[in-house]
Design an enzyme around this catalytic site. Structure first.
Site, PDB file in Angstrom:
ATOM      1  N   SER A  59      -1.222   1.017  17.959  1.00 32.80           N
ATOM      2  CA  SER A  59      -1.605   0.636  16.606  1.00 32.80           C
ATOM      3  C   SER A  59      -1.034   1.634  15.605  1.00 32.80           C
ATOM      4  CB  SER A  59      -3.134   0.586  16.492  1.00 32.80           C
ATOM      5  OG  SER A  59      -3.539   0.342  15.170  1.00 32.80           O
ATOM      6  N   LYS A 103       0.865  -1.189   0.000  1.00 35.47           N
ATOM      7  CA  LYS A 103       0.000   0.000   0.000  1.00 35.47           C
ATOM      8  C   LYS A 103       0.894   1.228   0.000  1.00 35.47           C
ATOM      9  CE  LYS A 103      -2.235   1.506   3.700  1.00 35.47           C
ATOM     10  NZ  LYS A 103      -3.252   1.503   4.777  1.00 35.47           N
ATOM     11  N   ARG A 136     -14.780  19.608  18.066  1.00 36.12           N
ATOM     12  CA  ARG A 136     -16.004  20.331  17.706  1.00 36.12           C
ATOM     13  C   ARG A 136     -17.183  19.639  18.379  1.00 36.12           C
ATOM     14  NH1 ARG A 136     -15.810  20.478  11.314  1.00 36.12           N
ATOM     15  NH2 ARG A 136     -17.920  21.301  11.671  1.00 36.12           N
ATOM     16  N   ARG A 187      -9.774  -2.033   8.467  1.00 31.54           N
ATOM     17  CA  ARG A 187      -8.781  -2.948   9.043  1.00 31.54           C
ATOM     18  C   ARG A 187      -8.173  -2.378  10.312  1.00 31.54           C
ATOM     19  NH1 ARG A 187      -3.929   0.143   9.326  1.00 31.54           N
ATOM     20  NH2 ARG A 187      -2.716   0.068   7.387  1.00 31.54           N
ATOM     21  N   GLY A 220      -4.797   6.923  16.507  1.00 32.16           N
ATOM     22  CA  GLY A 220      -4.988   7.958  15.513  1.00 32.16           C
ATOM     23  C   GLY A 220      -3.754   8.667  15.001  1.00 32.16           C
ATOM     24  N   ALA A 221      -2.691   8.759  15.794  1.00 30.36           N
ATOM     25  CA  ALA A 221      -1.533   9.551  15.378  1.00 30.36           C
ATOM     26  C   ALA A 221      -0.940   9.004  14.078  1.00 30.36           C
ATOM     27  CB  ALA A 221      -0.470   9.547  16.470  1.00 30.36           C
TER      28      ALA A 221
END
Length: 331
Positions: free
Chosen positions: A300, A70, A164, A113, A225-226
């Site tokens: 992750s 990828k 937000r 995934r 998320g980072a």
């Protein structure tokens, strides 16, 4: 023939395949632990004068019969253009013949995934009695996580926070209406963190959102998320030091995870503190949670083997359902 799948086609194929994706991702991590798959750390490439980064996330799997890569483009400047900051596409080839099996848009595949890996980690690391799920972040990744995690525990409540408030309220309403879970918004990251039995951080933050002092005994954290950059993190060094860390891939985390690289540079962590991989826990080569009071954390970063696993699933589903475009690249 080569299968081409668009984003909307992938979304349709995976919409009701949450359990199948989680099983495929879990199998991929077991294969890695048992040396039936190969997963090198991805190289990062840059263009002079740009803050963009390009990662080639490669993997090969004997059981899946594929090798895949990828290409992930992480382009912060796209935000000012009104474009996605991250874009990707997956190329999968036959491990036997090298023929191009598929070319797939990466957006939905990556999101699904990633959430599946979190669900797998939560199954083996979170306390059986976990009842409150916390989500920091309100984007599509948060929705994917709420869907993927729904079956991992009998959640009594889901708490949501986002920068937000209107987006947080919208996500909470979607979780209640679509997933049938009691969901509400939290006032800030600390309130959600302190209330959650399982916490998922799902923001592209450069600076920590979660402080170690807020973590509670017995908690499980999914740091997700980072972006895969050594200077980005959502959890501070104290939080990492207080936790038993499990990574998706040691080699990848050692090169790309700000969550571990920053405290490593500070001397707060040593390499042995993040050597345990998810596949080690799934195969019993390493223990999962050791006590009810232990704080566990799944770091992750995201790996190409997860992309390959879902590519295999998509190829099979598309064949059964007659979805996608098939072309002869050699013509």
């Amino acid at each position: 023939m080569t299968l081409i799948l668009t984003r909307s086609e992938i979304h349709g194929l995976l919409a009701d395949a949450t359990a199948e994706v989680a099983a495929a991702v879990a199998d991929a991590h077991r294969d890695l632990a048992l040396r039936r798959a190969d997963l090198p750390a991805p190289p990062a490439m840059g263009v002079p004068g740009s803050d963009g980064a390009f990662l080639a996330m490669a993997a090969a799997s004997g059981p899946a019969g594929l090798a895949a890569v990828k290409l992930l483009a992480d382009l912060p400047g796209n935000a000012e253009r009104g474009l996605p900051v991250q874009r990707s596409a997956v190329l999968a080839v036959s491990a036997e013949t090298g023929a191009v099996a598929a070319v797939l848009d990466g957006a939905v595949l990556t999101r699904v995934r990633t959430a599946a890996a979190t669900a797998v980690a939560t199954e083996v690391l979170a306390r059986p009695g976990a009842r409150v799920l916390g989500l920091l972040g309100t984007g599509p990744l948060a929705r994917a996580h709420a869907r993927a995690l729904r079956a991992t525990r009998d959640w009594e409540r889901v708490l949501v926070w986002g920068r937000r408030p209107e987006r947080a309220a919208e996500l909470a309403a979607w979780i209640s209406g679509e997933l049938g879970l009691d969901a509400a918004t939290g006032v800030d990251p600390r309130s959600v963190t302190e209330a959650a039995d399982v916490l998922c951080t799902l923001t592209p933050s450069r600076e920590p959102l979660v402080r170690g002092a807020w973590l509670t005994p017995g908690q499980h954290v999914n740091a997700v998320g980072a972006p895969p950059r050594p200077d980005h993190r959502e959890i501070d060094s104290e939080g990492m030091a207080r936790s038993r860390i499990v990574v998706d891939s040691f080699a990848t985390a050692r090169r790309k995870s700000g969550e571990v690289l920053i405290p490593l540079a500070e001397g707060v962590l040593g390499e042995d503190d993040f050597r345990t991989e998810l596949g080690d826990v799934l195969t019993g080569r390493a223990a999962g949670r050791s006590t009810r009071e232990e704080i566990t954390l799944f770091d992750s970063v995201g790996v190409g083997l997860q992309d390959l696993a879902v590519a295999r699933l998509l190829i099979d589903l598309a064949g059964k359902e007659g979805v996608g475009t098939r072309i002869d690249l050699t013509a």
